[in-house]
Design a protein around this motif. Structure first.
Motif, PDB file in Angstrom:
ATOM      1  N   ARG A 169       2.971  -5.462  -5.593  1.00  0.00           N
ATOM      2  CA  ARG A 169       2.252  -6.657  -5.140  1.00  0.00           C
ATOM      3  C   ARG A 169       1.851  -6.454  -3.693  1.00  0.00           C
ATOM      4  N   ASN A 170       0.748  -7.119  -3.308  1.00  0.00           N
ATOM      5  CA  ASN A 170       0.334  -7.074  -1.908  1.00  0.00           C
ATOM      6  C   ASN A 170      -0.047  -5.651  -1.460  1.00  0.00           C
ATOM      7  N   THR A 212      -4.077  -8.671  -9.798  1.00  0.00           N
ATOM      8  CA  THR A 212      -2.879  -9.481  -9.526  1.00  0.00           C
ATOM      9  C   THR A 212      -2.083  -8.961  -8.331  1.00  0.00           C
ATOM     10  N   GLY A 213      -2.029  -7.620  -8.172  1.00  0.00           N
ATOM     11  CA  GLY A 213      -1.212  -7.062  -7.099  1.00  0.00           C
ATOM     12  C   GLY A 213      -1.933  -6.911  -5.781  1.00  0.00           C
TER      13      GLY A 213
END
Ligand SMILES: *[C@@H]1O[C@H](CO)[C@@H](O)[C@H](O)[C@H]1NC(C)=O
Ligand SMILES: *[C@@H]1O[C@H](CO)[C@@H](O)[C@H](O)[C@H]1NC(C)=O
Ligand SMILES: *[C@@H]1O[C@H](CO)[C@@H](O)[C@H](O)[C@H]1NC(C)=O
Ligand SMILES: *[C@@H]1O[C@H](CO)[C@@H](O)[C@H](O)[C@H]1NC(C)=O
Ligand SMILES: *[C@@H]1O[C@H](CO)[C@@H](O)[C@H](O)[C@H]1NC(C)=O
Ligand SMILES: *[C@@H]1O[C@H](CO)[C@@H](O)[C@H](O)[C@H]1NC(C)=O
Ligand SMILES: *[C@@H]1O[C@H](CO)[C@@H](O)[C@H](O)[C@H]1NC(C)=O
Ligand SMILES: *[C@@H]1O[C@H](CO)[C@@H](O)[C@H](O)[C@H]1NC(C)=O
Ligand SMILES: *[C@@H]1O[C@H](CO)[C@@H](O)[C@H](O)[C@H]1NC(C)=O
Ligand SMILES: *[C@@H]1O[C@H](CO)[C@@H](O)[C@H](O)[C@H]1NC(C)=O
Length: 382
Positions: free
Chosen positions: A54-55, A167-168
């Motif tokens: 993520r991110n 999403t990530g």
């Protein structure tokens, strides 16, 4: 039957861009990213890590980028080596979700997933392409209305398609594969810092400096070395080594963005023991009295900044003349009129391999610089 087939397609197109998985985002761009997709498919462990990350910001080289990259036999061999390919791809994964709008016309340095050690914490110098312990970086900024990413050897990759959300994080498609920063020796030769490379070789410091972690190296240009060369006096190897070590900060990677902000106007201990004073004045960066002329050559263990003069460890209080277009040499009593040091312009091409670094030096370019330099530098006050 028909409905059953159509349904998944309809659902897929309903998925909001932000809610695409990384795999979906990559597949949606398969016309441009099929090479990246196939390379990732061969790296299931990395793909798994990226899918759950993520991110992150994925810098995705286009098919054209990869075909140019793979045209170089050294790169082709690197891509065929799973360990190397993993690290090359890790270098394309930035920390943070960085939309195109977050880049400015000031270079920022962004950490990547390419870390200084393997995931279990061990470092294998043979197989680790980076020893920047908190993560190797890329530079990122805008030029005109384009976002450009700077990597090793001052390679510039331009974002062609920005802001593909998943999403990530976010993905930007670039036109050139990022160059994993090379060891200082290799990078010096590539940046025509051949006198420095030669001097490091002649003093046996090349391997030692390549193997340090987290360094800032101030690299005098060939002209800077030429300015203090002289027919009349000689330096011992030890004296030359002392001068060279005075150009290396061990344990601190000072990118230009830090030098002009949090690290501005500070003094840093060097490998020689003495400290250098880094000053920001008149929008210029000075180290003692020498001016930084080229910033941020990203290297495997940190960063190189090029100086217009050689630093003198016996002249630590030398001050710059900020308004001047060039700075005086920091060595008293050196004749500047008898320079015989000629810079080689024909640096050999460098490869992705570490061994290439040493080969590049040993094949003659660095040695030519060394032969010209060694025994020809007059230094006062040592
Ligand atoms: C995103 O997709 C997942 C399933 O892939 C779903 O559980 C989640 O609710 C979706 N989120 C949004 C904001 O649509
Ligand atoms: C992407 O394109 C390549 C070649 O055109 C094809 O072999 C591959 O199956 C495609 N992959 C996906 C995920 O669509
Ligand atoms: C790729 O590696 C395999 C073995 O792992 C080897 O047989 C093959 O020749 C290599 N190909 C290239 C282009 O280096
Ligand atoms: C995303 O990563 C950036 C850079 O590492 C960090 O500053 C930020 O706090 C992170 N944001 C979230 C929501 O984790
Ligand atoms: C750590 O990882 C490296 C590379 O992945 C591997 O070669 C090494 O054996 C591992 N060491 C331990 C202690 O597990
Ligand atoms: C480092 O990696 C190389 C190549 O994979 C391997 O031959 C060597 O044994 C490794 N060294 C250590 C200390 O793990
Ligand atoms: C430096 O490296 C780049 C990228 O590999 C290459 O295009 C360039 O020709 C090299 N320059 C020199 C002087 O070796
Ligand atoms: C460089 O710094 C590291 C970490 O502080 C230290 O272990 C190493 O001995 C230093 N190297 C030299 C040559 O001073
Ligand atoms: C650094 O020092 C110079 C000269 O003393 C001063 O003009 C400048 O504002 C300082 N910069 C910072 C960031 O402190
Ligand atoms: C120190 O450097 C200055 C230039 O910044 C130079 O004028 C002076 O001669 C140098 N002194 C010594 C002792 O080398």
């Amino acid at each position: 039957m028909r409905l059953k087939n159509l349904l998944p397609i309809a659902l897929a197109s309903l998925a909001t861009a932000q809610n695409m998985s990384l795999a979906q985002a990559l597949a949606s761009q398969n016309a441009t990213l099929s090479t990246l997709n196939s390379l990732l498919a061969g790296q299931p462990q990395l793909l798994k890590t990226l899918s759950s990350a993520r991110n992150i910001t994925l810098i995705a080289p286009s098919n054209t980028a990869f075909s140019n990259f793979l045209a170089d036999p050294a790169n082709k061999a690197a891509a065929n080596d799973s360990n190397t390919l993993t690290q090359v791809l890790q270098y394309h994964v930035l920390s943070g979700t960085i939309a195109a709008s977050a880049f400015t016309n000031t270079q920022q340095f962004i950490r990547t997933m390419l870390m200084g050690s393997s995931s279990n914490g061990t470092t294998n110098a043979t197989t680790t392409l980076s020893t920047v312990t908190r993560g190797q970086v890329v530079g990122g900024m805008t030029t005109g209305n384009k976002v450009v990413i700077m990597s090793g050897l001052k390679q510039i990759s331009t974002v062609q398609t920005a802001n593909i959300m998943f999403t990530g994080g976010v993905m930007h498609i670039v036109d050139t594969v990022l160059t994993v920063p090379q060891p200082p020796s290799n990078s010096a030769v590539n940046s025509s810092l051949t006198s420095l490379a030669g001097a490091l070789k002649s003093t046996n410091l090349l391997t030692a400096i390549d193997s340090l972690k987290d360094v800032t190296i101030f690299a005098p240009s060939n002209d800077a070395f030429a300015a203090i060369s002289s027919d009349t006096s000689t330096l011992t190897t030890q004296q030359l080594a002392g001068i060279l070590k005075y150009h290396v900060i061990n344990g601190s990677v000072a990118y230009s963005s830090l030098i002009t902000t949090s690290l501005a106007n500070q003094s840093f201990p060097t490998l020689s023991g003495g400290s250098v004073n880094v000053r920001v004045e008149d929008s210029k960066v000075f180290v003692n009295s020498a001016q930084v002329t080229i910033t941020d050559i990203l290297v495997s263990n940190g960063v190189i900044h090029v100086l217009d003069n050689v630093l003198n460890p016996a002249n630590t209080t030398a001050l710059p003349i900020p308004m001047a277009t060039s700075q005086p040499i920091a060595f008293a009593d050196v004749s500047t009129s008898t320079s015989r040091l000629t810079a080689s312009t024909a640096a050999p091409s460098v490869t992705a391999s570490k061994a290439g670094a040493v080969r590049a030096i040993e094949s003659g370019v660095g040695v030519a610089g060394m032969a010209a330099l060694f025994g020809m530098v007059a230094v006062a006050g040592l």
